[in-house]
Design an enzyme around this catalytic site. Structure first.
Site: not given
Ligand code: 5GP
Ligand code: ZN
Length: 112
Positions: A30, A91, A98, A100
């Site tokens: 991440d 969130g 995905h 985490h």
């Molecule tokens: P969500 O908030 O949708 O559950 O998680 C999305 C995750 O993707 C976040 O933790 C964010 O930091 C990560 N993320 C967003 N853009 C990028 C990116 O361009 N590269 C990487 N490696 N992680 C990303």
């Protein structure tokens, strides 16, 4: 999906720090880690969120792939958390499903 960030990461079109990969799943670090180890596990196939799939193979394989990431990262014994944020209230900001994988520190419950 050509305009999906995680489809582009899985295809290698946008750089990421790869942790693990097989023919159907991809794991990378991440960009904004919330724990000493914070890896995202995704299917290469585009699915927008957990709400958008009824495929038990995909969901089951994704969770087991996340488990394998945790094992490879040395988190299995100490413990780790696998989280699938679904929709804005939880969130979710990237609409490609995905998991985490978080570990390397103690976790509180309930999560925020
Ligand atoms: P969500 O908030 O949708 O559950 O998680 C999305 C995750 O993707 C976040 O933790 C964010 O930091 C990560 N993320 C967003 N853009 C990028 C990116 O361009 N590269 C990487 N490696 N992680 C990303
Ligand atoms: Zn996608």
């Amino acid at each position: 999906m050509t305009d999906c960030l995680f489809c582009q990461i899985a295809a290698g079109e946008i750089p990421s720090t790869k942790v693990m990969e097989n023919d159907r799943y991809f794991a990378f670090r991440d960009i904004n880690p919330q724990a000493p180890t914070h890896v995202l596990a995704i299917p290469k196939q585009h699915v927008a969120s957990l709400n958008q799939t009824a495929d038990p193979t995909l969901v089951g394989e994704l969770v087991l792939f996340a488990r394998d990431v945790a094992r490879e990262e040395g988190l299995a014994d100490a413990g780790y958390r696998v989280v699938i944020n679904t929709n804005a209230g939880a969130g979710q900001t990237v609409f490609h499903i995905h998991a985490h994988v978080l570990g390397g520190r103690s976790m509180r419950w309930p999560p925020g």
